[in-house]
Scaffold this motif. Structure first.
Motif, PDB file in Angstrom:
ATOM      1  N   LEU A  64      18.146  43.702  23.817  1.00  0.00           N
ATOM      2  CA  LEU A  64      16.715  43.767  24.163  1.00  0.00           C
ATOM      3  C   LEU A  64      15.696  43.730  23.080  1.00  0.00           C
ATOM      4  CD1 LEU A  64      16.699  45.867  27.002  1.00  0.00           C
ATOM      5  CD2 LEU A  64      16.759  43.733  27.300  1.00  0.00           C
ATOM      6  N   THR A  65      16.193  42.444  22.233  1.00  0.00           N
ATOM      7  CA  THR A  65      15.313  42.572  20.477  1.00  0.00           C
ATOM      8  C   THR A  65      13.992  41.065  20.813  1.00  0.00           C
ATOM      9  OG1 THR A  65      17.023  40.464  20.072  1.00  0.00           O
ATOM     10  CG2 THR A  65      17.846  42.730  19.609  1.00  0.00           C
ATOM     11  N   LYS A  66      13.529  41.221  19.994  1.00  0.00           N
ATOM     12  CA  LYS A  66      12.340  40.313  19.664  1.00  0.00           C
ATOM     13  C   LYS A  66      13.139  38.815  19.715  1.00  0.00           C
ATOM     14  CE  LYS A  66       8.716  38.307  17.659  1.00  0.00           C
ATOM     15  NZ  LYS A  66       7.628  38.721  15.392  1.00  0.00           N
ATOM     16  N   GLY A  67      12.249  37.299  20.793  1.00  0.00           N
ATOM     17  CA  GLY A  67      12.540  36.174  21.315  1.00  0.00           C
ATOM     18  C   GLY A  67      13.310  35.758  22.506  1.00  0.00           C
ATOM     19  N   LYS A  68      14.170  36.772  23.129  1.00  0.00           N
ATOM     20  CA  LYS A  68      14.779  36.975  23.504  1.00  0.00           C
ATOM     21  C   LYS A  68      14.840  36.531  25.561  1.00  0.00           C
ATOM     22  CE  LYS A  68      18.725  38.514  23.043  1.00  0.00           C
ATOM     23  NZ  LYS A  68      20.523  38.083  22.994  1.00  0.00           N
ATOM     24  N   GLN A  69      15.130  36.259  25.893  1.00  0.00           N
ATOM     25  CA  GLN A  69      14.139  35.503  27.519  1.00  0.00           C
ATOM     26  C   GLN A  69      15.541  36.573  28.454  1.00  0.00           C
ATOM     27  OE1 GLN A  69      15.506  31.558  28.800  1.00  0.00           O
ATOM     28  NE2 GLN A  69      13.003  31.396  29.640  1.00  0.00           N
ATOM     29  N   VAL A  70      14.255  36.639  29.182  1.00  0.00           N
ATOM     30  CA  VAL A  70      15.498  38.098  30.230  1.00  0.00           C
ATOM     31  C   VAL A  70      14.122  37.245  31.352  1.00  0.00           C
ATOM     32  CG1 VAL A  70      15.219  39.454  28.678  1.00  0.00           C
ATOM     33  CG2 VAL A  70      13.100  39.674  29.425  1.00  0.00           C
ATOM     34  N   PHE A  71      15.008  37.865  32.290  1.00  0.00           N
ATOM     35  CA  PHE A  71      14.500  38.041  33.689  1.00  0.00           C
ATOM     36  C   PHE A  71      14.306  39.682  34.097  1.00  0.00           C
ATOM     37  CE2 PHE A  71      15.185  38.791  38.098  1.00  0.00           C
ATOM     38  CZ  PHE A  71      14.074  37.898  39.033  1.00  0.00           C
ATOM     39  N   ALA A  72      13.063  39.937  34.830  1.00  0.00           N
ATOM     40  CA  ALA A  72      12.905  41.240  34.847  1.00  0.00           C
ATOM     41  C   ALA A  72      12.174  41.793  36.397  1.00  0.00           C
ATOM     42  CB  ALA A  72      12.710  42.137  34.102  1.00  0.00           C
ATOM     43  N   GLU A  73      13.018  42.271  37.324  1.00  0.00           N
ATOM     44  CA  GLU A  73      12.127  42.205  38.868  1.00  0.00           C
ATOM     45  C   GLU A  73      11.738  43.826  38.285  1.00  0.00           C
ATOM     46  OE1 GLU A  73      13.591  40.727  42.824  1.00  0.00           O
ATOM     47  OE2 GLU A  73      15.526  42.189  42.021  1.00  0.00           O
ATOM     48  N   GLY A  74      10.898  43.993  39.020  1.00  0.00           N
ATOM     49  CA  GLY A  74      10.483  45.298  39.845  1.00  0.00           C
ATOM     50  C   GLY A  74       8.721  45.844  40.214  1.00  0.00           C
ATOM     51  N   GLN A  75       8.451  46.777  40.482  1.00  0.00           N
ATOM     52  CA  GLN A  75       7.370  47.532  40.675  1.00  0.00           C
ATOM     53  C   GLN A  75       5.744  47.232  39.755  1.00  0.00           C
ATOM     54  OE1 GLN A  75       7.821  51.226  42.336  1.00  0.00           O
ATOM     55  NE2 GLN A  75       5.515  51.149  43.426  1.00  0.00           N
ATOM     56  N   PRO A  76       4.949  46.201  40.089  1.00  0.00           N
ATOM     57  CA  PRO A  76       4.010  46.043  39.118  1.00  0.00           C
ATOM     58  C   PRO A  76       2.825  47.312  39.337  1.00  0.00           C
ATOM     59  CG  PRO A  76       3.877  45.327  40.768  1.00  0.00           C
ATOM     60  CD  PRO A  76       4.672  45.621  41.338  1.00  0.00           C
ATOM     61  N   GLU A  77       2.373  47.405  38.147  1.00  0.00           N
ATOM     62  CA  GLU A  77       1.571  49.018  37.833  1.00  0.00           C
ATOM     63  C   GLU A  77       0.704  48.606  37.222  1.00  0.00           C
ATOM     64  OE1 GLU A  77       3.413  51.489  36.293  1.00  0.00           O
ATOM     65  OE2 GLU A  77       4.720  52.509  37.506  1.00  0.00           O
ATOM     66  N   VAL A  78      -0.919  48.568  37.150  1.00  0.00           N
ATOM     67  CA  VAL A  78      -2.227  48.311  36.662  1.00  0.00           C
ATOM     68  C   VAL A  78      -2.372  49.053  35.813  1.00  0.00           C
ATOM     69  CG1 VAL A  78      -4.134  47.213  36.531  1.00  0.00           C
ATOM     70  CG2 VAL A  78      -2.302  46.049  37.629  1.00  0.00           C
ATOM     71  N   ARG A  79      -2.907  49.672  35.064  1.00  0.00           N
ATOM     72  CA  ARG A  79      -3.583  50.281  34.254  1.00  0.00           C
ATOM     73  C   ARG A  79      -5.357  49.532  33.478  1.00  0.00           C
ATOM     74  NH1 ARG A  79       2.031  52.699  30.740  1.00  0.00           N
ATOM     75  NH2 ARG A  79       3.110  53.116  32.531  1.00  0.00           N
ATOM     76  N   SER A  80      -5.743  51.180  33.637  1.00  0.00           N
ATOM     77  CA  SER A  80      -7.153  50.811  33.235  1.00  0.00           C
ATOM     78  C   SER A  80      -8.028  51.651  32.156  1.00  0.00           C
ATOM     79  CB  SER A  80      -8.454  51.074  34.781  1.00  0.00           C
ATOM     80  OG  SER A  80      -7.131  51.233  35.821  1.00  0.00           O
ATOM     81  N   PHE A  81      -7.957  51.216  31.406  1.00  0.00           N
ATOM     82  CA  PHE A  81      -8.447  51.987  30.038  1.00  0.00           C
ATOM     83  C   PHE A  81     -10.011  51.768  29.247  1.00  0.00           C
ATOM     84  CE2 PHE A  81      -5.661  47.872  28.852  1.00  0.00           C
ATOM     85  CZ  PHE A  81      -6.677  48.076  27.804  1.00  0.00           C
ATOM     86  N   THR A  82     -10.014  52.297  28.617  1.00  0.00           N
ATOM     87  CA  THR A  82     -11.519  52.142  28.008  1.00  0.00           C
ATOM     88  C   THR A  82     -11.353  51.933  26.383  1.00  0.00           C
ATOM     89  OG1 THR A  82     -12.996  53.382  29.183  1.00  0.00           O
ATOM     90  CG2 THR A  82     -13.377  53.053  27.350  1.00  0.00           C
TER      91      THR A  82
END
Length: 142
Positions: A64-82
């Motif tokens: 998992l290195t910079k520029g590597k193309q991947v397909f990822a699947e999972g559960q989304p999470e939205v994080r709010s911050f200030t």
């Protein structure tokens, strides 16, 4: 349950951490969409997704290195911050369940890939055995 899928390139090398005795691989995927705006001008929009893959399969990390193309699947999470200036912000993250390596800009191979997650693991060994079998079939006289 909400399911999220993303195909994109890693923005930087992944980081492996241990949290409460469990391993997590953190990485960021950039997905770029091209579209035409209302005036017909070509535009690009990049969405960055922070990913957390909780797994004992940390042997995946060197790939998992910079520029590597991947397909990822999972559960989304939205994080709010200030932000530091006091304004509100939000980020999109995903708790990865499955990941598949698709390739990268520096690779010369097309297609192929390896899949990881939920007990599913596929490598290139099966493809190698099929191609060697196909080579033997070509030697038949008919």
């Amino acid at each position: 349950m909400i399911k999220m899928q993303v195909i994109g390139n890693l923005g930087k090398d992944c980081v492996v951490n241990t949290v409460n005795g469990k391993n997590v691989i953190n990485f960021t995927v950039a997905h770029t969409e091209k579209y035409k705006d209302s005036q017909g001008v070509n535009q690009e929009r990049t969405i960055w997704v922070d990913c957390a893959y909780w797994t004992d399969r940390t042997a995946l990390a060197p790939y998992l290195t910079k520029g590597k193309q991947v397909f990822a699947e999972g559960q989304p999470e939205v994080r709010s911050f200030t932000r530091q200036d006091g304004t509100a912000g939000a980020s999109l993250s995903m708790r990865v369940r499955d990941i598949q390596l698709l390739g990268g800009r520096s690779e010369n191979t097309v297609g192929g890939g390896s899949s990881y997650g939920n007990g599913a693991s596929a490598g290139n060994t099966a493809a190698a055995s099929v191609s060697s079998e196909a080579d033997q079939i070509d030697d038949l006289p008919f």
